[in-house]
Design an enzyme around this catalytic site. Structure first.
Site, PDB file in Angstrom:
ATOM      1  N   HIS A  92       0.799  -1.208   0.000  1.00 22.98           N
ATOM      2  CA  HIS A  92       0.000   0.000   0.000  1.00 22.98           C
ATOM      3  C   HIS A  92       0.848   1.283   0.000  1.00 22.98           C
ATOM      4  CE1 HIS A  92      -3.150   2.634   0.610  1.00 22.98           C
ATOM      5  NE2 HIS A  92      -2.507   3.162   1.619  1.00 22.98           N
TER       6      HIS A  92
ATOM      7  N   ASP B  19      -3.356  -8.154  -7.016  1.00 22.38           N
ATOM      8  CA  ASP B  19      -3.807  -9.358  -6.320  1.00 22.38           C
ATOM      9  C   ASP B  19      -3.701 -10.583  -7.211  1.00 22.38           C
ATOM     10  OD1 ASP B  19      -4.483  -8.754  -3.623  1.00 22.38           O
ATOM     11  OD2 ASP B  19      -6.026  -7.415  -4.405  1.00 22.38           O
TER      12      ASP B  19
ATOM     13  N   CYS C  92      -6.344  -2.332 -13.829  1.00 22.07           N
ATOM     14  CA  CYS C  92      -6.165  -1.228 -12.883  1.00 22.07           C
ATOM     15  C   CYS C  92      -5.089  -1.541 -11.849  1.00 22.07           C
ATOM     16  CB  CYS C  92      -7.478  -0.856 -12.218  1.00 22.07           C
ATOM     17  SG  CYS C  92      -8.180  -2.199 -11.266  1.00 22.07           S
TER      18      CYS C  92
HETATM   19  C1  PEP Z   1      -5.281  -4.945  -7.652  1.00 22.29           C
HETATM   20  O1  PEP Z   1      -5.370  -5.863  -6.838  1.00 22.29           O
HETATM   21  O2  PEP Z   1      -4.601  -5.006  -8.696  1.00 22.29           O
HETATM   22  C2  PEP Z   1      -5.982  -3.663  -7.411  1.00 22.29           C
HETATM   23  C3  PEP Z   1      -6.000  -2.715  -8.308  1.00 22.29           C
HETATM   24  O3  PEP Z   1      -6.568  -3.488  -6.213  1.00 22.29           O
HETATM   25  P1  PEP Z   1      -5.791  -3.107  -4.851  1.00 22.29           P
HETATM   26  O4  PEP Z   1      -4.375  -2.767  -5.197  1.00 22.29           O
HETATM   27  O5  PEP Z   1      -6.545  -1.982  -4.244  1.00 22.29           O
HETATM   28  O6  PEP Z   1      -5.918  -4.395  -4.084  1.00 22.29           O
HETATM   29 MG    MG Z   2      -6.889  -5.849  -5.324  1.00 24.65          MG
END
Ligand code: PEP
Ligand code: MG
Length: 579
Positions: free
Chosen positions: A191, A457, A504
């Site tokens: 994060h 993920d 994303c």
């Molecule tokens: C991902 O998992 O690629 C995503 C965009 O969501 P986050 O990074 O918020 O888990």
């Molecule tokens: Mg994610």
């Protein structure tokens, strides 16, 4: 001037004053101060002790009121230690006679004291050793840095040095004054890394024990491009890094001149470049970098930034604010993705053993329907204010998707009964971020209007690599052929079923993968705003023919090293200065 090597997660160079967070288990280095600084150091320590005593008295009173005098009196021992003249006097002796920092004085005296106490074979006293550590940490925390709450109100520019930043801490950050991050732990998609890139500030993570090597107030260079941190640099290092910073800023400025130009290849194929945001205010920066809309709004930050559980009105106000700023451009609102790293396990009554495999994201929402409905009602009410799309995260099974859509339907019926306007045909999509969803993409595609691939993920779950763990950061790799196959197949499933597909995850903003993703026929890329210009530059410098050729070759490779090497070479053919 030691150079520490970590994982580079956000480029750029900053030279700044350290603000150290998380004094837990800190090893304080021995540092000497000039004699004229002694009175100021003494005053700093006196203030910290007074503040610690005030905190403790407050805590004791609150605990006594709730649990009774017996439990509250635990803190009397802590207070007694702070008022013990013989003990506290030794802190000041260290500073005055040995010219050490206040931190070092507290640390040596308290450690000596605790070893004396633990040497006495007495059960009561051995229990007190923990209290001694507790007091040491409290005073050190007050000395070393500002407390977490203060992060929102900084008065000067700082670089933040932390063990790791909790999402709630980054949510509360005063973004004006934080110029860089360096952390002990973390990986590329942790994060902290994502937030740093979104803020466009340099960051290095996975440094091991940087928190024990930097004291609050030290001068620190964070070179996010090369992944190094230098504590108390010498003149030569300062000059060298000032120059590197200037060059980076100039390159950034050049790239931003592309912001009003379309993301169109030389042979006329156009794609959409969108931004990921955590707060509506981030939209200004997204526009500045030329994003065409918001492809991922991480709404859980409304929770993480707030002391109380957000009400339907809190949600609605944020969405309305975002839509006002977007002036008709699309906003993909992802429903709450709490849990795992985006939830303080410390706050949980029963912390989970494997939070990434636990009650996170859509699972958590389906276990707490009232909370889920509050958000869905707000999204539906906002749906009439602009181009809103709704997206469910972490979908693993068709049943989950259907349940989520059922709750959404219930919400629509309730709003209809109440006479509240909303858009019934709101586009509804899902994130494809677990292998089970990617493998069943054809089936899922029949039940949603769009996919967004969450590679952060997806990589974590495909390769069994914790995305936040620096020890396995080298194994976290978007170029792994298994990941690429899943990405390719999801894009294909979307095309076969005539639904749009975006990415994303961080991969979408990494210029190394732009040619490949373009060649795989990806039409929507959603990324941290500062990444938009460079990705656009690559798209504008190539043709679809070239990109498709690159994708075909890449998909024939069987190792991530081959993939990365080839992509680097092909990108350099069109932009020689890349990487
Ligand atoms: C991902 O998992 O690629 C995503 C965009 O969501 P986050 O990074 O918020 O888990
Ligand atoms: Mg994610």
């Amino acid at each position: 001037m030691e150079i520490k090597k970590g994982i580079s997660v956000s480029p750029g160079v900053v030279i700044g004053t350290a603000l150290v967070l998380d004094a837990e288990d800190l090893l304080i280095p021995k540092r000497l101060i000039p004699p004229e600084q002694v009175p100021a150091e003494v005053k700093r320590l006196e203030d910290a002790i007074t503040a610690a005593a005030t905190e403790l008295a407050r805590l004791r009173d609150a605990v006594t009121a709730e649990h009774g005098r017996d439990i509250g009196s635990i803190f009397d021992f802590h207070l007694a230690l702070l008022h013990d003249k013989a003990l506290v006097g030794q802190f000041f002796v260290e500073i005055k006679d040995r010219h050490t920092t206040a931190e070092y004085a507290v640390s040596v005296v308290m450690r000596k004291y605790s070893s004396t106490v633990s040497a006495i074979k007495d059960k009561y006293l051995s229990e007190r050793v923990k209290d001694i550590h507790d007091i040491e940490k409290r005073v050190l925390r007050l000395l070393i840095g500002q407390k977490h709450e203060d992060l929102g109100h900084l008065t000067q520019d700082v670089v933040v040095i932390a063990h790791d930043l909790l999402p709630s801490q980054t949510a509360a950050l005063d973004r004006k004054h934080v110029r860089g991050f360096a952390t002990d732990v973390g990986g590329r998609t942790s994060h902290t890394a994502i937030v740093a890139r979104a803020m466009g500030i340099p960051a290095v993570v996975g440094l091991g024990n940087i928190t024990s090597e930097v004291s609050g107030g030290d001068v620190v260079i964070i070179d996010g491009t090369r992944g190094v941190v230098i504590v108390n640099p010498d003149l030569e290092q300062l000059e060298e890094h000032k120059e590197a910073g200037r060059k980076h800023n100039e390159a950034e400025r050049q790239l931003r001149t592309l912001s009003n130009l379309p993301a169109r290849t030389l042979d006329g194929h156009e794609v959409s470049l969108m931004a990921n945001i955590e707060f509506p205010e981030d939209i200004t920066d997204a526009e500045l970098h030329g994003a065409q809309g918001i492809g991922l709004y991480r709404t859980e930050f409304l929770y993480l930034a707030s002391e109380h559980e957000p009400s339907e009105e809190d949600h609605y106000a944020s969405y309305a604010d975002a839509l006002r700023r977007l002036k008709g451009r699309p906003l993909v609102i992802r429903t709450l993705d709490l849990g795992a790293d985006k939830y303080t396990q410390a706050k949980a009554l029963n912390p989970e053993r494997n939070p990434f495999l636990g009650d996170r994201s859509i699972r958590m929402c389906l276990h707490d329907i009232p909370m889920f409905k509050r958000q869905l009602r707000a999204i539906m009410r906002a749906s009439v204010l602009g181009d809103v799309r709704i997206m469910f995260p972490m979908i693993c099974t068709l049943m989950e998707l259907r349940q989520a859509k059922m709750v959404l339907n219930d919400v629509m019926e309730e709003l209809e009964d109440e006479g509240i306007p909303f858009r019934r045909d709101i586009p509804t999509g899902m994130m494809v971020e677990v292998p089970s969803a990617a493998l069943m993409a054809d089936q899922f595609a029949k039940e949603v209007n769009f996919f967004s691939i969450g590679t952060n993920d997806l990589i974590q779950y495909t390769l069994a690599v914790d995305r936040t763990n620096e020890r396995v950061a080298g194994l976290f790799c978007p170029a792994h052929p298994s990941v690429l196959k899943l990405v390719r197949d999801v894009i294909r499933a979307g095309r076969r079923n005539s639904i749009s597909v975006s990415i994303c995850g961080e991969m979408a903003g990494d210029p190394l993968y732009t040619l490949l993703l373009l060649g795989l026929e990806l039409n929507i890329f959603s990324m941290n705003a500062p990444d938009v210009p460079e990705v656009k530059k690559i798209i504008r410098s190539t043709t679809m023919e070239h990109a498709r050729h690159v994708a075909r070759r890449v998909m024939s490779f069987d190792s991530e090293r081959q993939v990365m090497h080839f992509l680097r070479e092909e990108t350099r053919k069109i932009i020689p200065e890349a990487f």
